[in-house]
Design a protein around this motif. Structure first.
Motif, short mmCIF file in Angstrom:
data_model
loop_
_atom_site.label_atom_id
_atom_site.label_comp_id
_atom_site.label_asym_id
_atom_site.label_seq_id
_atom_site.Cartn_x
_atom_site.Cartn_y
_atom_site.Cartn_z
N TRP A 123 0.85 -1.19 0.00
CA TRP A 123 0.00 0.00 0.00
C TRP A 123 0.88 1.24 0.00
N ASP A 124 0.45 2.27 -0.71
CA ASP A 124 1.02 3.60 -0.56
C ASP A 124 0.15 4.36 0.43
N LEU A 125 0.78 4.97 1.42
CA LEU A 125 0.12 5.92 2.31
C LEU A 125 0.56 7.28 1.82
N ILE A 126 -0.39 8.10 1.37
CA ILE A 126 -0.05 9.34 0.67
C ILE A 126 -0.74 10.55 1.29
N GLN A 127 0.06 11.59 1.49
CA GLN A 127 -0.49 12.90 1.79
C GLN A 127 -0.16 13.74 0.57
N GLN A 128 -1.18 13.96 -0.27
CA GLN A 128 -0.96 14.65 -1.53
C GLN A 128 -0.82 16.15 -1.34
N GLU A 129 -0.01 16.76 -2.19
CA GLU A 129 0.06 18.21 -2.25
C GLU A 129 -1.28 18.71 -2.76
N SER A 130 -1.72 19.86 -2.31
CA SER A 130 -3.05 20.37 -2.67
C SER A 130 -3.24 20.50 -4.17
N LYS A 131 -2.18 20.77 -4.93
CA LYS A 131 -2.33 20.92 -6.38
C LYS A 131 -2.65 19.59 -7.06
N PHE A 132 -2.46 18.45 -6.36
CA PHE A 132 -2.75 17.15 -6.94
C PHE A 132 -4.08 16.58 -6.45
N THR A 133 -4.73 17.21 -5.53
CA THR A 133 -6.01 16.71 -5.02
C THR A 133 -7.15 17.38 -5.76
#
Length: 135
Positions: A123-133
């Motif tokens: 699994w990837d646990l991801i906190q995306q940058e706002s420009k990618f959400t």
């Protein structure tokens, strides 16, 4: 036209051990656990905050299905869990003995860590940058 994915199946060895892992270690919600027959159940789990998609925990019933437990994608990351605070979740999961293959690292799209579920699926646990959400 509107379409979206509601569930996807994850092959597991045992319903109860999978439910325990996802609800106790990852803090997912148990949405449904319905007995369909002596050997089959309809078990849905989802992370907190999930609105559309959930995981159907599907107990392996054949030798071929058993051979796929923990390796549904040939060793590639299989599932992607977005979070609003990767460090909070990384610390909480580490405290519950979740095995991390890769600690949180900054990438172009955000911060990502890689962990294994109870069967070895990645699994990837991801906190995306706002420009990618998507908003």
């Amino acid at each position: 036209m509107q379409q979206y994915i509601t569930h996807f199946a994850l092959v597991v060895r045992d319903y109860d051990e999978a439910i325990a892992f996802y609800t106790q270690k990852l803090n997912f919600r148990l949405l449904e656990d319905t007995v369909l027959s002596e050997t089959k159940r309809w078990v849905l789990v989802a992370p907190p905050g999930a609105k559309e998609c959930s995981i159907l925990l599907a107990k392996a019933a054949t030798e071929e299905q058993i051979s796929r437990i923990g390796n549904q994608t040939g060793g590639r990351v299989f599932l992607f869990l977005n979070t609003d605070d990767i460090w909070r979740d990384y610390e909480a999961m580490s405290a519950k003995n979740i095995k991390f293959i890769r600690t949180p690292q900054t990438e172009a799209y955000g911060i990502v860590a890689v962990f294994e579920d109870l069967y070895g699926n990645l699994w990837d646990l991801i906190q995306q940058e706002s420009k990618f959400t998507s908003q």
